[in-house]
Design a protein around this motif. Structure first.
Motif, mmCIF file in Angstrom:
data_model
loop_
_atom_site.group_PDB
_atom_site.id
_atom_site.type_symbol
_atom_site.label_atom_id
_atom_site.label_comp_id
_atom_site.label_asym_id
_atom_site.label_seq_id
_atom_site.Cartn_x
_atom_site.Cartn_y
_atom_site.Cartn_z
ATOM 1 N N ILE A 1 20.498 3.214 39.580
ATOM 2 C CA ILE A 1 19.054 2.967 39.492
ATOM 3 C C ILE A 1 18.572 3.269 38.082
ATOM 4 N N VAL A 2 17.968 2.269 37.455
ATOM 5 C CA VAL A 2 17.529 2.394 36.069
ATOM 6 C C VAL A 2 16.136 1.794 35.933
ATOM 7 N N ASP A 3 15.302 2.452 35.146
ATOM 8 C CA ASP A 3 13.961 1.960 34.827
ATOM 9 C C ASP A 3 13.802 2.085 33.316
ATOM 10 N N HIS B 1 8.243 -4.934 27.868
ATOM 11 C CA HIS B 1 8.414 -5.343 29.253
ATOM 12 C C HIS B 1 9.158 -4.238 29.997
ATOM 13 N N ARG B 2 8.899 -4.126 31.296
ATOM 14 C CA ARG B 2 9.487 -3.043 32.089
ATOM 15 C C ARG B 2 10.545 -3.601 33.035
ATOM 16 N N LEU B 3 11.739 -3.033 32.993
ATOM 17 C CA LEU B 3 12.848 -3.487 33.830
ATOM 18 C C LEU B 3 13.249 -2.391 34.807
ATOM 19 N N ILE C 1 11.478 -7.522 36.502
ATOM 20 C CA ILE C 1 10.909 -7.382 35.155
ATOM 21 C C ILE C 1 9.399 -7.538 35.258
ATOM 22 N N ARG C 2 8.680 -6.491 34.896
ATOM 23 C CA ARG C 2 7.219 -6.566 34.839
ATOM 24 C C ARG C 2 6.831 -6.859 33.392
ATOM 25 N N LYS C 3 6.262 -8.030 33.188
ATOM 26 C CA LYS C 3 5.982 -8.483 31.832
ATOM 27 C C LYS C 3 4.774 -7.772 31.235
ATOM 28 N N PHE C 4 4.895 -7.489 29.962
ATOM 29 C CA PHE C 4 3.831 -6.828 29.209
ATOM 30 C C PHE C 4 3.102 -7.881 28.386
ATOM 31 N N ARG C 5 1.796 -7.921 28.506
ATOM 32 C CA ARG C 5 1.008 -8.884 27.739
ATOM 33 C C ARG C 5 0.868 -8.439 26.285
ATOM 34 N N GLU C 6 1.219 -9.330 25.351
ATOM 35 C CA GLU C 6 0.998 -9.032 23.937
ATOM 36 C C GLU C 6 -0.497 -8.946 23.637
ATOM 37 N N ASP C 7 -1.265 -9.713 24.404
ATOM 38 C CA ASP C 7 -2.716 -9.720 24.248
ATOM 39 C C ASP C 7 -3.316 -9.125 25.526
ATOM 40 N N GLU D 1 6.042 7.319 31.512
ATOM 41 C CA GLU D 1 7.489 7.264 31.726
ATOM 42 C C GLU D 1 8.059 5.989 31.131
ATOM 43 N N VAL D 2 7.326 4.897 31.243
ATOM 44 C CA VAL D 2 7.696 3.624 30.627
ATOM 45 C C VAL D 2 6.470 3.097 29.909
ATOM 46 N N ALA D 3 6.637 2.673 28.653
ATOM 47 C CA ALA D 3 5.490 2.281 27.830
ATOM 48 C C ALA D 3 4.785 1.056 28.393
ATOM 49 N N GLU D 4 3.524 1.237 28.809
ATOM 50 C CA GLU D 4 2.705 0.124 29.297
ATOM 51 C C GLU D 4 1.306 0.145 28.698
ATOM 52 N N ILE D 5 0.905 1.284 28.155
ATOM 53 C CA ILE D 5 -0.435 1.398 27.565
ATOM 54 C C ILE D 5 -0.419 0.774 26.173
ATOM 55 N N ASN D 6 -1.471 0.032 25.854
ATOM 56 C CA ASN D 6 -1.574 -0.617 24.551
ATOM 57 C C ASN D 6 -3.019 -0.515 24.086
ATOM 58 N N LEU D 7 -3.246 0.212 22.995
ATOM 59 C CA LEU D 7 -4.610 0.451 22.514
ATOM 60 C C LEU D 7 -4.757 0.009 21.060
ATOM 61 N N PRO D 8 -5.972 -0.397 20.656
ATOM 62 C CA PRO D 8 -6.203 -0.791 19.262
ATOM 63 C C PRO D 8 -6.518 0.397 18.355
ATOM 64 N N HIS D 9 -6.655 1.589 18.919
ATOM 65 C CA HIS D 9 -7.071 2.758 18.139
ATOM 66 C C HIS D 9 -5.993 3.172 17.132
ATOM 67 N N GLU D 10 -6.407 3.438 15.907
ATOM 68 C CA GLU D 10 -5.464 3.913 14.887
ATOM 69 C C GLU D 10 -5.044 5.347 15.151
ATOM 70 N N ASN D 11 -5.972 6.144 15.715
ATOM 71 C CA ASN D 11 -5.690 7.564 15.939
ATOM 72 C C ASN D 11 -5.134 7.771 17.363
ATOM 73 N N TRP D 12 -4.138 6.972 17.702
ATOM 74 C CA TRP D 12 -3.514 7.007 19.031
ATOM 75 C C TRP D 12 -2.034 7.302 18.896
ATOM 76 N N THR D 13 -1.573 8.286 19.665
ATOM 77 C CA THR D 13 -0.149 8.624 19.691
ATOM 78 C C THR D 13 0.405 8.334 21.082
ATOM 79 N N SER D 14 1.418 7.509 21.141
ATOM 80 C CA SER D 14 2.073 7.171 22.409
ATOM 81 C C SER D 14 3.295 8.050 22.594
#
Length: 531
Positions: free
Chosen positions: A211-213, A220-222, A239-245, A308-321
């Motif tokens: 089992i792998v995530d 994109h998340r697999l 595969i859960r696709k991540f929107r570039e926009d 746990e898996v990168a899905e958040i996407n923000l335009p903020h410059e002062n953002w740390t993922s």
């Protein structure tokens, strides 16, 4: 654009063919359309990666079921033979990407030189044939193989395979769950595909660790269940696709997921560093809502996201993922959990901590952070507010009832489907904010917005808003002043919808201008931005 940049020499055979523009290529290529299966009628066709791949939506004339057909430009017999030879050569000669270079960028950098060194392989192939071969080489060697065309479809949200000789299914924004004409014909082909994709991102999957995530390139998340240890039918993946926009709050208003009043209310909460939890079932749109609401925070505020898996996407410059990490070996040495990341995030003094999903002991740390003045945004699997509170107060989260109000607001999102027997020509399926509530304490929960399914209308009950009263008291202003501000923000949001100012960078820019000068009239505001 020619076959290769700067290549304008004409030669009868070999790689250095006469330069071909994209327009000429599309005109010269006579795309052989997929022959529809018997009993199916074409509904619509659109490009995926033209002129090489297209999507055709067909409908069964008897059952009315939809079929998603991937229509790719076929190779001739000679082109197939040349393609196989070139693929074997590339498997030996392609070198690893350089630092800060993607796999696809590395492929495009190396392919001209390698193909030029082996020009005899392609000397009998036409310029158009070479372009077709290049398409399939890129698809199979640095793309996703036979499912690669699906990755170019912005309408596809996720792609799932449940085993060998079973059609690959996808979730389409317009047609929902839909079967495709793609499948893996034997177990070796399917296992090799999964191993290749997982190893490409530096992860491991095997019978011992089935089992792998993982996060794929493009975020994109697999999710994989490998072999027959956990899935008797064999390897499966999604595969859960991540929107570039990513969808913004303007998109959600346009899609009628919420209305402008709810959006203005949430905008006000974000400015005041109120904490919000989004609850709902899988596929309800929690992460989409989280991203959209997070974009309403002040553009210069400090944000740390924990996932746990990168899905958040923000335009903020002062953002740390920050991303959790699995451990190594049987003892899981070196594991970094959400709990660890939230503890570490507090030390960085963020204005907001955003947690992709809470479901364990990390919830306790998040609530402790809220108690010290940090704003919080998170999602949780639950079908309603009552269920969410029960989950929070029971193991493994164990949040004391007395601190539940630190999560000021809960939003229930749902993928609603209108029963087919009530169909009246309106859209049958969509995602909605069905309820927005404020938590005064576990026994006092105020519904400020509810969605009525009978008339598809959002009902506001702001006269019962505990948080607006609290904000007015903190700012030492009257509730009427605050409600006037809410109306002004509604007007700004509606103007953005009308002007189609919807991408997340433009939304962020508009919010930044408003924060700098909230007294600007609507017309001045949009004229100043050139919209």
């Amino acid at each position: 654009m020619g076959l290769f940049k700067g290549d304008k020499k004409e030669k009868k055979h070999g790689l250095r063919q006469e330069e071909i523009s994209e327009e000429d290529l599309i005109g010269l290529l006579k795309v052989k359309r997929w022959r529809l299966p018997e009993g199916y009628a074409e509904v619509e066709t659109y490009a995926l990666k033209p002129p090489f791949s297209y999507a055709c939506i067909a409908q069964n004339e008897d059952t009315a079921e939809y079929l998603y057909i991937v229509d790719e430009l076929p190779l001739t017999k000679e082109e197939k033979e040349a393609f196989e030879r070139m693929r074997n050569i590339l498997e030996y000669e392609l070198k690893a990407p350089e630092p800060d270079e993607t796999l696809k960028e590395s492929f495009h950098r190396q392919i001209p030189e390698i193909m030029d060194a082996h020009k005899k392989v392609l000397e009998e192939i036409s310029p158009i044939g070479i372009r077709k071969i290049l398409y399939y080489l890129e698809r199979d060697m640095v793309g996703y193989g036979k499912i690669d065309p699906l990755m170019f479809d912005p309408n596809v949200e996720d792609i799932s395979c449940s085993g060998v000789n079973k059609p690959i299914y996808l979730w389409h924004r317009k047609y929902e769950n839909i079967k495709t004409n793609l499948l893996f014909r034997d177990e070796e082909e399917l296992n090799d595909f999964v191993l290749k994709i997982v190893h490409r991102v530096g992860k491991h999957v095997s019978i011992a660790f089935p089992i792998v995530d993982v996060t794929l390139p493009g975020k994109h998340r697999l999710a994989v269940s490998f072999g027959r240890e956990t899935t008797p039918a064999g390897t499966s993946f999604t595969i859960r696709k991540f929107r570039e926009d990513p969808f913004t709050i303007i998109d959600l208003i346009g899609n009628e997921t919420l209305n402008e009043t709810i959006a203005a209310y949430l905008w006000l909460l974000m400015e005041m560093k109120m904490s919000v939890m989004i609850v709902g079932a899988t596929g309800a749109g929690k992460t989409t809502a989280l991203n959209a609401i997070a974009c309403l925070t002040k553009p210069n505020c400090k944000i740390i996201s924990v996932e746990e898996v990168a899905e958040i996407n923000l335009p903020h410059e002062n953002w740390t993922s920050t991303i959790a990490r699995s451990g190594f070996g049987p003892e899981s040495e070196g594991e970094i959990t959400l709990y660890d990341l939230i503890k570490a995030a507090v030390r960085h003094r963020p204005d907001y901590i955003i947690v992709g999903e809470i479901r364990g002991e990390e919830a306790y740390v998040l609530f402790q952070a809220l108690a010290t003045g940090h704003g919080g945004l998170c999602t949780m699997h639950a079908d309603g507010v009552e269920t969410a509170i029960k989950r929070l107060t029971q193991p493994p989260m164990n949040i004391p009832s007395s601190v539940i109000p630190l999560m000021n607001c809960m939003i229930v999102v749902k993928h609603v489907r209108k029963p087919i027997f009530l169909e009246d020509g309106r859209k049958l399926s969509s995602r909605k904010f069905i309820k927005v509530v404020e938590i005064e304490d576990v026994n006092n929960i105020h519904e400020v917005f509810t969605w009525n399914p009978s008339n598809d209308f959002f009902r506001a009950k702001l006269d019962k808003s505990y948080l607006l009263d609290k904000i007015a008291e903190e700012l030492d202003i009257s509730l009427d002043v605050l409600l006037n501000e809410l109306e002004r923000r509604k007007e700004i949001l509606l103007e953005m919808v009308e002007h189609n100012i919807r991408d997340f960078k433009s939304v962020n820019k508009a919010l930044s201008r408003y924060y700098q000068n909230p007294r600007l009239l609507r017309q001045e505001f949009f004229e100043k931005e050139g919209w």
